[in-house]
Write a protein that holds these residues in place. Structure first.
Motif, PDB file in Angstrom:
ATOM      1  N   GLY A  48     -16.752   0.452  -6.296  1.00 43.67           N
ATOM      2  CA  GLY A  48     -16.885   1.783  -7.502  1.00 43.67           C
ATOM      3  C   GLY A  48     -15.854   2.276  -7.674  1.00 43.67           C
ATOM      4  N   ILE A  49     -15.518   3.148  -6.560  1.00 42.80           N
ATOM      5  CA  ILE A  49     -13.821   3.638  -6.148  1.00 42.80           C
ATOM      6  C   ILE A  49     -12.299   2.583  -6.781  1.00 42.80           C
ATOM      7  N   LEU A  50     -13.284   1.265  -6.549  1.00 47.39           N
ATOM      8  CA  LEU A  50     -11.819   0.660  -6.278  1.00 47.39           C
ATOM      9  C   LEU A  50     -12.054   0.113  -8.387  1.00 47.39           C
ATOM     10  N   SER A  51     -12.816  -0.059  -8.587  1.00 43.94           N
ATOM     11  CA  SER A  51     -13.685  -0.622 -10.296  1.00 43.94           C
ATOM     12  C   SER A  51     -12.709   0.371 -11.172  1.00 43.94           C
ATOM     13  N   ARG A  52     -12.653   2.055 -10.837  1.00 44.98           N
ATOM     14  CA  ARG A  52     -12.577   3.167 -11.810  1.00 44.98           C
ATOM     15  C   ARG A  52     -10.721   3.141 -11.581  1.00 44.98           C
ATOM     16  N   TRP A  56       1.037  -2.801   2.976  1.00 42.39           N
ATOM     17  CA  TRP A  56       1.854  -2.649   2.417  1.00 42.39           C
ATOM     18  C   TRP A  56       1.714  -0.996   1.297  1.00 42.39           C
ATOM     19  N   LEU A  57      -0.446  -0.999   1.444  1.00 50.91           N
ATOM     20  CA  LEU A  57      -0.595   0.202   1.496  1.00 50.91           C
ATOM     21  C   LEU A  57      -0.382   1.415   1.893  1.00 50.91           C
ATOM     22  N   GLN A  58       0.160   1.228   2.886  1.00 53.60           N
ATOM     23  CA  GLN A  58      -0.136   2.071   4.418  1.00 53.60           C
ATOM     24  C   GLN A  58       1.718   2.194   4.089  1.00 53.60           C
ATOM     25  N   GLN A  59       3.100   1.511   4.166  1.00 52.21           N
ATOM     26  CA  GLN A  59       4.286   1.542   3.534  1.00 52.21           C
ATOM     27  C   GLN A  59       4.398   3.003   2.275  1.00 52.21           C
ATOM     28  N   LYS A  60       3.780   2.379   0.880  1.00 53.61           N
ATOM     29  CA  LYS A  60       3.865   3.090   0.211  1.00 53.61           C
ATOM     30  C   LYS A  60       3.034   4.107   0.330  1.00 53.61           C
ATOM     31  N   ASN A  61       2.170   4.524   1.016  1.00 57.15           N
ATOM     32  CA  ASN A  61       0.540   5.671   0.671  1.00 57.15           C
ATOM     33  C   ASN A  61       2.212   6.924   0.632  1.00 57.15           C
ATOM     34  N   GLY A  62       1.898   7.798  -0.615  1.00 53.64           N
ATOM     35  CA  GLY A  62       2.174   8.659  -1.246  1.00 53.64           C
ATOM     36  C   GLY A  62       3.948   9.056  -2.138  1.00 53.64           C
ATOM     37  N   GLN A  63       3.384   7.720  -2.553  1.00 53.30           N
ATOM     38  CA  GLN A  63       5.392   7.277  -2.695  1.00 53.30           C
ATOM     39  C   GLN A  63       4.783   7.037  -3.872  1.00 53.30           C
ATOM     40  N   LYS A  64       5.921   6.767  -5.484  1.00 49.92           N
ATOM     41  CA  LYS A  64       6.083   6.268  -6.734  1.00 49.92           C
ATOM     42  C   LYS A  64       5.917   4.862  -6.367  1.00 49.92           C
ATOM     43  N   VAL A  65       5.037   4.125  -7.242  1.00 48.73           N
ATOM     44  CA  VAL A  65       5.266   2.575  -7.117  1.00 48.73           C
ATOM     45  C   VAL A  65       5.373   2.330  -8.832  1.00 48.73           C
ATOM     46  N   SER A  66       6.193   2.665  -9.531  1.00 50.85           N
ATOM     47  CA  SER A  66       6.565   2.323 -10.731  1.00 50.85           C
ATOM     48  C   SER A  66       7.739   3.601 -11.588  1.00 50.85           C
ATOM     49  N   GLU A  67       8.367   2.828 -12.111  1.00 51.78           N
ATOM     50  CA  GLU A  67       9.477   3.853 -13.186  1.00 51.78           C
ATOM     51  C   GLU A  67       8.835   3.591 -14.378  1.00 51.78           C
ATOM     52  N   SER A  68       9.655   4.259 -14.811  1.00 52.29           N
ATOM     53  CA  SER A  68       9.645   3.691 -16.457  1.00 52.29           C
ATOM     54  C   SER A  68      11.152   3.048 -17.058  1.00 52.29           C
ATOM     55  N   LEU A  87      -5.747   2.917  -0.075  1.00 57.62           N
ATOM     56  CA  LEU A  87      -5.141   2.281   1.693  1.00 57.62           C
ATOM     57  C   LEU A  87      -7.139   3.018   2.239  1.00 57.62           C
ATOM     58  N   ALA A  88      -7.698   3.955   1.968  1.00 56.92           N
ATOM     59  CA  ALA A  88      -8.608   3.935   2.320  1.00 56.92           C
ATOM     60  C   ALA A  88      -9.935   3.495   2.230  1.00 56.92           C
ATOM     61  N   VAL A  89      -9.766   2.986   0.413  1.00 59.24           N
ATOM     62  CA  VAL A  89     -11.196   2.094   0.722  1.00 59.24           C
ATOM     63  C   VAL A  89     -11.004   0.359   1.001  1.00 59.24           C
ATOM     64  N   LEU A  90      -9.825   0.103   0.966  1.00 54.86           N
ATOM     65  CA  LEU A  90      -9.830  -1.356   2.197  1.00 54.86           C
ATOM     66  C   LEU A  90      -9.982  -1.346   3.364  1.00 54.86           C
ATOM     67  N   LYS A  91      -9.393   0.204   3.862  1.00 57.34           N
ATOM     68  CA  LYS A  91      -9.415   0.639   5.342  1.00 57.34           C
ATOM     69  C   LYS A  91     -10.713   0.349   6.318  1.00 57.34           C
ATOM     70  N   LYS A  92     -11.242   0.970   4.717  1.00 53.46           N
ATOM     71  CA  LYS A  92     -12.952   0.813   5.160  1.00 53.46           C
ATOM     72  C   LYS A  92     -13.531  -0.355   5.596  1.00 53.46           C
ATOM     73  N   GLU A 135     -13.860  11.459  -3.158  1.00 55.14           N
ATOM     74  CA  GLU A 135     -13.595   9.751  -3.136  1.00 55.14           C
ATOM     75  C   GLU A 135     -13.570   9.772  -1.528  1.00 55.14           C
ATOM     76  N   LEU A 136     -12.285  10.045  -1.288  1.00 55.08           N
ATOM     77  CA  LEU A 136     -11.570  10.430   0.693  1.00 55.08           C
ATOM     78  C   LEU A 136     -13.151  10.883   1.025  1.00 55.08           C
ATOM     79  N   ARG A 137     -14.009  11.217   1.061  1.00 53.32           N
ATOM     80  CA  ARG A 137     -14.949  11.729   1.426  1.00 53.32           C
ATOM     81  C   ARG A 137     -15.827  11.037   1.325  1.00 53.32           C
ATOM     82  N   ALA A 138     -16.745  10.288   0.349  1.00 55.76           N
ATOM     83  CA  ALA A 138     -17.226   9.136   0.461  1.00 55.76           C
ATOM     84  C   ALA A 138     -16.525   8.207   1.404  1.00 55.76           C
TER      85      ALA A 138
END
Length: 151
Positions: A109-113, A28-40, A135-140, A92-95
């Motif tokens: 910790g990154i997820l927590s933030r 799901w995160l791969q599909q939504k990467n770079g997209q908006k996942v909320s609306e007002s 996505l990066a955190v879960l894949k790692k 974050e992505l580098r770490a």
């Protein structure tokens, strides 16, 4: 950090179940990467009379609830950011890309933030999806578990 004293087997045992709970969200995160996942919310001309509020994708809300039930949630995530000198999304992505099994607490910790700040600031969960950090955190995490889990 206390994880430095744990063996590979102990770290895998500590985090394996939680990582398995989160892995289904990778697609799901791969599909939504770079997209908006909320609306007002705009119903009933609310913008004219009140403050608008975000309406999140239901899968994002399920993901947030699932993360909140894991041992990755760390209210002291600020210390993790300080310890690893993380100050930006790039940091974050580098770490994440450099993380080892002994640094699962840093990934948490990154997820927590994102998860904790998102409960009070409406855009943070969406940022975690759009900038690819979730996505990066879960894949790692999955990569580390797959590599080190030698049952």
């Amino acid at each position: 950090m206390e994880q430095d004293r744990l063996s590979r087997e102990e770290i895998v045992a500590m985090y394996k179940a939680d990582v398995e709970r989160l892995v289904p969200y990778i697609n799901w995160l791969q599909q939504k990467n770079g997209q908006k996942v909320s609306e007002s919310y705009q119903g009933q001309d609310i913008a004219k009379n009140s403050v608008t509020f975000p309406v999140y994708d239901s899968t994002l809300l399920q993901f947030v609830r699932e993360v909140q039930r894991t041992r990755f949630i760390n209210r002291n995530y600020v210390y993790v950011y300080s310890h690893y000198q993380i100050r930006s999304e790039k940091d974050e992505l580098r770490a994440v890309s450099r993380a080892t099994l002994q640094e699962m607490n840093m990934l948490g910790g990154i997820l927590s933030r994102y998860i904790i700040k998102g409960t009070t600031k409406g855009t943070v969960w969406q940022e975690g999806v759009q900038n690819g950090v979730f996505l990066a955190v879960l894949k790692k995490m999955k990569e580390l578990m797959d590599f080190w889990d030698k049952e």
